[in-house]
Design a protein around this motif. Structure first.
Motif, PDB file in Angstrom:
ATOM      1  N   ARG A  35     -43.176 -33.179 155.766  1.00  0.00           N
ATOM      2  CA  ARG A  35     -43.007 -31.398 155.846  1.00  0.00           C
ATOM      3  C   ARG A  35     -42.284 -31.198 154.851  1.00  0.00           C
ATOM      4  O   ARG A  35     -41.623 -31.918 153.839  1.00  0.00           O
ATOM      5  N   SER A  36     -42.727 -29.746 154.749  1.00  0.00           N
ATOM      6  CA  SER A  36     -41.936 -29.165 153.719  1.00  0.00           C
ATOM      7  C   SER A  36     -40.970 -27.884 154.489  1.00  0.00           C
ATOM      8  O   SER A  36     -41.313 -27.369 155.430  1.00  0.00           O
ATOM      9  N   LEU A  37     -40.131 -27.557 153.740  1.00  0.00           N
ATOM     10  CA  LEU A  37     -39.130 -26.580 154.290  1.00  0.00           C
ATOM     11  C   LEU A  37     -38.867 -25.531 153.333  1.00  0.00           C
ATOM     12  O   LEU A  37     -38.480 -25.706 152.148  1.00  0.00           O
ATOM     13  N   VAL A  38     -39.217 -24.108 153.644  1.00  0.00           N
ATOM     14  CA  VAL A  38     -39.080 -23.093 152.844  1.00  0.00           C
ATOM     15  C   VAL A  38     -37.723 -22.334 153.564  1.00  0.00           C
ATOM     16  O   VAL A  38     -37.714 -21.938 154.392  1.00  0.00           O
ATOM     17  N   LEU A  39     -36.698 -22.209 152.524  1.00  0.00           N
ATOM     18  CA  LEU A  39     -35.675 -21.235 152.669  1.00  0.00           C
ATOM     19  C   LEU A  39     -35.612 -19.951 152.154  1.00  0.00           C
ATOM     20  O   LEU A  39     -35.858 -20.096 151.050  1.00  0.00           O
ATOM     21  N   GLU A  40     -35.175 -18.872 152.858  1.00  0.00           N
ATOM     22  CA  GLU A  40     -35.334 -17.557 152.118  1.00  0.00           C
ATOM     23  C   GLU A  40     -33.880 -16.798 152.411  1.00  0.00           C
ATOM     24  O   GLU A  40     -33.748 -15.652 151.885  1.00  0.00           O
ATOM     25  N   LYS A  41     -33.171 -17.289 153.284  1.00  0.00           N
ATOM     26  CA  LYS A  41     -31.903 -16.499 153.819  1.00  0.00           C
ATOM     27  C   LYS A  41     -31.074 -16.327 152.479  1.00  0.00           C
ATOM     28  O   LYS A  41     -30.849 -17.354 151.650  1.00  0.00           O
ATOM     29  N   PRO A  42     -30.455 -15.382 152.448  1.00  0.00           N
ATOM     30  CA  PRO A  42     -29.469 -14.925 151.142  1.00  0.00           C
ATOM     31  C   PRO A  42     -28.457 -16.047 150.998  1.00  0.00           C
ATOM     32  O   PRO A  42     -28.051 -16.536 149.923  1.00  0.00           O
ATOM     33  N   LEU A  43     -27.794 -16.379 152.259  1.00  0.00           N
ATOM     34  CA  LEU A  43     -26.765 -17.368 152.207  1.00  0.00           C
ATOM     35  C   LEU A  43     -27.451 -18.760 151.556  1.00  0.00           C
ATOM     36  O   LEU A  43     -26.645 -19.452 150.803  1.00  0.00           O
ATOM     37  N   ASP A  44     -28.604 -19.388 151.901  1.00  0.00           N
ATOM     38  CA  ASP A  44     -29.282 -20.256 151.592  1.00  0.00           C
ATOM     39  C   ASP A  44     -29.608 -20.343 150.064  1.00  0.00           C
ATOM     40  O   ASP A  44     -29.260 -21.220 149.321  1.00  0.00           O
ATOM     41  N   ILE A  45     -30.202 -19.338 149.647  1.00  0.00           N
ATOM     42  CA  ILE A  45     -30.375 -19.107 148.359  1.00  0.00           C
ATOM     43  C   ILE A  45     -28.977 -19.174 147.676  1.00  0.00           C
ATOM     44  O   ILE A  45     -29.005 -19.898 146.507  1.00  0.00           O
ATOM     45  N   ALA A  46     -28.068 -18.482 148.148  1.00  0.00           N
ATOM     46  CA  ALA A  46     -26.758 -18.504 147.186  1.00  0.00           C
ATOM     47  C   ALA A  46     -26.199 -19.864 147.090  1.00  0.00           C
ATOM     48  O   ALA A  46     -25.822 -20.246 145.827  1.00  0.00           O
ATOM     49  N   SER A  47     -26.192 -20.480 148.190  1.00  0.00           N
ATOM     50  CA  SER A  47     -25.698 -22.272 147.892  1.00  0.00           C
ATOM     51  C   SER A  47     -26.604 -22.903 146.973  1.00  0.00           C
ATOM     52  O   SER A  47     -25.896 -23.666 146.216  1.00  0.00           O
ATOM     53  N   TYR A  48     -27.759 -22.750 146.691  1.00  0.00           N
ATOM     54  CA  TYR A  48     -28.615 -23.536 146.066  1.00  0.00           C
ATOM     55  C   TYR A  48     -28.643 -23.105 144.563  1.00  0.00           C
ATOM     56  O   TYR A  48     -28.515 -23.871 143.458  1.00  0.00           O
ATOM     57  N   LYS A  49     -28.180 -21.767 144.303  1.00  0.00           N
ATOM     58  CA  LYS A  49     -27.929 -21.090 143.002  1.00  0.00           C
ATOM     59  C   LYS A  49     -26.499 -21.583 142.614  1.00  0.00           C
ATOM     60  O   LYS A  49     -26.352 -21.948 141.357  1.00  0.00           O
ATOM     61  N   LEU A  50     -25.566 -21.613 143.650  1.00  0.00           N
ATOM     62  CA  LEU A  50     -24.400 -22.144 143.135  1.00  0.00           C
ATOM     63  C   LEU A  50     -24.676 -23.788 142.549  1.00  0.00           C
ATOM     64  O   LEU A  50     -23.759 -24.197 141.672  1.00  0.00           O
ATOM     65  N   VAL A  51     -25.339 -24.663 143.190  1.00  0.00           N
ATOM     66  CA  VAL A  51     -25.801 -26.087 142.711  1.00  0.00           C
ATOM     67  C   VAL A  51     -26.308 -25.795 141.319  1.00  0.00           C
ATOM     68  O   VAL A  51     -25.886 -26.580 140.312  1.00  0.00           O
ATOM     69  N   LEU A  52     -27.131 -24.955 140.995  1.00  0.00           N
ATOM     70  CA  LEU A  52     -27.858 -24.745 139.689  1.00  0.00           C
ATOM     71  C   LEU A  52     -26.658 -24.522 138.812  1.00  0.00           C
ATOM     72  O   LEU A  52     -26.871 -24.996 137.649  1.00  0.00           O
ATOM     73  N   ALA A  53     -25.938 -23.719 139.122  1.00  0.00           N
ATOM     74  CA  ALA A  53     -24.745 -23.142 138.302  1.00  0.00           C
ATOM     75  C   ALA A  53     -23.932 -24.348 137.973  1.00  0.00           C
ATOM     76  O   ALA A  53     -23.365 -24.559 136.730  1.00  0.00           O
ATOM     77  N   LYS A  54     -23.585 -25.438 138.851  1.00  0.00           N
ATOM     78  CA  LYS A  54     -22.607 -26.370 138.714  1.00  0.00           C
ATOM     79  C   LYS A  54     -23.583 -27.458 137.498  1.00  0.00           C
ATOM     80  O   LYS A  54     -22.859 -27.930 136.795  1.00  0.00           O
ATOM     81  N   LEU A  55     -24.647 -27.404 137.874  1.00  0.00           N
ATOM     82  CA  LEU A  55     -25.623 -28.501 137.063  1.00  0.00           C
ATOM     83  C   LEU A  55     -25.766 -27.959 135.622  1.00  0.00           C
ATOM     84  O   LEU A  55     -25.560 -28.822 134.679  1.00  0.00           O
ATOM     85  N   ALA A  56     -25.803 -26.729 135.335  1.00  0.00           N
ATOM     86  CA  ALA A  56     -25.746 -26.086 133.973  1.00  0.00           C
ATOM     87  C   ALA A  56     -24.481 -26.606 133.178  1.00  0.00           C
ATOM     88  O   ALA A  56     -24.367 -26.922 132.226  1.00  0.00           O
ATOM     89  N   ASP A  57     -23.450 -26.956 133.925  1.00  0.00           N
ATOM     90  CA  ASP A  57     -22.125 -27.083 133.440  1.00  0.00           C
ATOM     91  C   ASP A  57     -22.321 -28.671 133.167  1.00  0.00           C
ATOM     92  O   ASP A  57     -21.657 -29.226 132.118  1.00  0.00           O
ATOM     93  N   GLN A  58     -22.719 -29.558 133.982  1.00  0.00           N
ATOM     94  CA  GLN A  58     -22.696 -31.034 134.048  1.00  0.00           C
ATOM     95  C   GLN A  58     -23.723 -31.764 133.402  1.00  0.00           C
ATOM     96  O   GLN A  58     -23.670 -32.782 133.037  1.00  0.00           O
ATOM     97  N   ALA A  59     -24.979 -31.084 133.267  1.00  0.00           N
ATOM     98  CA  ALA A  59     -26.016 -31.612 132.623  1.00  0.00           C
ATOM     99  C   ALA A  59     -25.981 -31.414 131.059  1.00  0.00           C
ATOM    100  O   ALA A  59     -25.266 -30.700 130.470  1.00  0.00           O
TER     101      ALA A  59
END
Length: 302
Positions: free
Chosen positions: A238-262
């Protein structure tokens, strides 16, 4: 300016447009038959207006769509406000899902995170084939269609106006040998080439970093010029598409952290070159061993 519309509604509109174009009718002709204003049909086909199941059935009736197509498209009419959308693959290949293809083709930016494998959009043909065969989860007859579907999706990187890509790849995906040294050598060289293309950034999450922000798994975050962003997740079936602002914000936070860690793009390219060299040496050694074995067998026969 973003518009309040969902990925599901946009896919419904795209499917209705494609059905109309296959029928040979223009938008003006179909709107006239339906008794709609042309602007309404235009907004429905662009996913900006909600289309009820009754309206879609009437529209497809005028287009003389096949029953299977009607059932598939009507299933998209169960539209809700932006939230989450779980979609089974059914008899389709993951790389052939209209949801994924439409989102990728209309995105202006795509951030991808992969931990155990090279991202699908960056896989060489040999790597994809070896991965599918060695994993043993796909019947042999199903391997080539999947390879072809994944290669077809990669046209996105080579079009005249591709999205801006940032690929986060964990180092363990570089070290996980799939298909042997020759396949991995080719794959590493392709990553080096891809990283040199405009609008394509590859950043490696080093093993030495230890725990990192993406431990919960791979995902893609796609941003659009006129719509809200979506997060796309994929499981075995299956695939899952997330669009709620809270979900988007949490994944943007992951990307922001990775930008520092990578590693930086420059450091990542150096690591890719290093892995390419390692696999080149391994490939040469394997070739020499193979040559020695052949020579020994020939001597034994004589």
């Amino acid at each position: 300016m973003t518009t309040q519309t969902s990925a599901r509604r946009r896919e419904l509109g795209d499917e209705l447009r494609r059905a109309r174009e296959r029928s040979g009718l223009t938008a003006a002709q179909l709107a006239d038959q339906l008794g709609w204003q042309p602007s309404k049909l235009s907004r429905v086909e662009r996913g900006l207006n909600r289309c009820t199941e009754v309206e879609a059935a009437m529209l497809l009736g005028y287009l003389r769509a096949e029953p299977d197509e009607v059932r598939r498209i009507l299933a998209l009419c169960d539209d809700e406000e932006r939230g989450s959308w779980l979609q089974a693959f059914g008899n389709r290949l993951p790389d052939q899902l209209r949801t994924l293809i439409l989102s990728e083709s209309t995105a202006c930016a795509i951030a991808s995170v992969e931990l155990n494998r090279i991202p699908g959009l960056l896989q060489t043909e040999c790597y994809t084939r070896a991965m599918l065969c060695e994993a043993g989860l796909v019947p042999s007859a199903g391997v080539e269609p999947r390879v072809e579907a994944r290669q077809a999706r990669q046209a996105l990187l080579h079009r005249s106006n591709p999205p801006n890509f940032v690929f986060y790849i964990h180092e363990q995906a570089l070290g996980l040998q799939i298909g042997g040294p020759a396949v991995m050598h080719e794959q590493m060289l392709y990553l080096v080439f891809a990283a040199s293309q405009p609008g394509c950034v590859i950043r490696i999450i080093p093993t030495a970093a230890g725990a990192h922000a993406a431990l919960d798994g791979p995902f893609r975050l796609m941003s659009f010029a006129e719509h809200h962003p979506v997060v796309y997740l994929e499981t075995q079936n299956r695939s899952l598409v997330l669009e709620k602002p809270l979900d988007i914000a949490s994944y943007k936070l992951v990307l922001a952290k990775l930008a520092d860690q990578a590693l930086s793009a420059t450091e990542s390219r150096s690591m890719l070159v290093d892995y390419a060299s390692r696999y080149d040496v391994m490939e040469a050694a394997a070739s020499d061993d193979s040559g020695d074995q052949v020579a020994e067998e020939q001597l034994q026969r004589h």
